[in-house]
Design a protein around this motif. Structure first.
Motif: not given
Length: 158
Positions: A56-84
Motif C-alpha cells: 500500500l505504501l510502496g515500502l520494502e518489507t525490511r523497512s516496514l518491519t523497522r517501522i512496525l517495531r518502532s510503532m509497537e515500541d511507542k505503543g501505537l499498535i499491537y499485533k494479533q494472530a488473524d482469527t481466520q
C-alpha cells in the motif's frame, strides 16, 4: 537537458518538500511521516494484515518491519494472530495509535485543502492525470524495453 527540465527531478523536489513539511509536523507529535502513513492505512475496527501494508505504501518489507517495531515500541499498535488464518498477523491501533492517526489525517487534509485553495481544480485534475499516467508507464515495466546503454568513448569525454 537541465535537471529542472526533467520530469523526475521535479517530482523528486516536490516530494522532498512535502516530506520535509510532513516530517516537521510529525516530529511535533512524536511520530514520523512513515509512521503517519502507516497509521492512516490501519482500519481502526478490523486492523490490517501486516503483509498488506508494505504494498500500500510502496515500502520494502525490511523497512516496514523497522517501522512496525518502532510503532509497537511507542505503543501505537499491537499485533494479533488473524482469527481466520492463524499464519497471518493483523496490526491494530492502540488508543494512542488512534490519536496519532487522527493527527495524521488532519495534517493530510489540511495540506490538501491549502493546495486546493491555491491551485485551480482544473490544474490539479491535469496533475493527477499525468502522475497516474507516469505511474502506469513505469508499472507497465516496458520503460526500458529496447533501451541500450552506449559505451562512452574517451574522445567523447573531452
Amino acid at each position: 537537458m537541465k535537471p529542472e527540465e526533467t520530469v523526475d527531478y521535479n517530482i523528486k523536489v516536490a516530494w522532498h518538500a512535502i516530506s520535509r513539511m510532513y516530517n516537521t509536523q510529525a516530529a511535533q507529535n512524536d511520530i514520523t511521516t512513515s509512521i503517519g502513513f502507516v497509521l492512516l492505512n490501519i482500519d481502526h475496527e478490523h486492523g490490517i494484515p501486516a503483509t498488506k501494508i508494505a504494498p500500500l505504501l510502496g515500502l520494502e518489507t525490511r523497512s516496514l518491519t523497522r517501522i512496525l517495531r518502532s510503532m509497537e515500541d511507542k505503543g501505537l499498535i499491537y499485533k494479533q494472530a488473524d482469527t481466520q488464518d492463524k499464519r497471518s498477523v493483523r496490526i491494530f491501533l492502540t488508543p494512542l495509535g488512534l490519536e496519532k492517526k487522527e493527527i495524521s489525517r488532519q495534517t493530510v487534509r489540511h495540506f490538501n485543502a491549502k493546495i486546493r485553495e491555491k491551485i485551480p481544480q482544473s490544474q490539479l485534475d491535469v496533475f493527477l492525470k499525468v502522475t497516474a499516467q507516469i505511474t502506469g508507464i513505469i508499472e507497465g515495466k516496458t520503460m526500458f524495453d529496447g533501451f541500450e546503454l552506449k559505451p562512452l568513448r574517451h574522445e567523447n569525454l573531452a
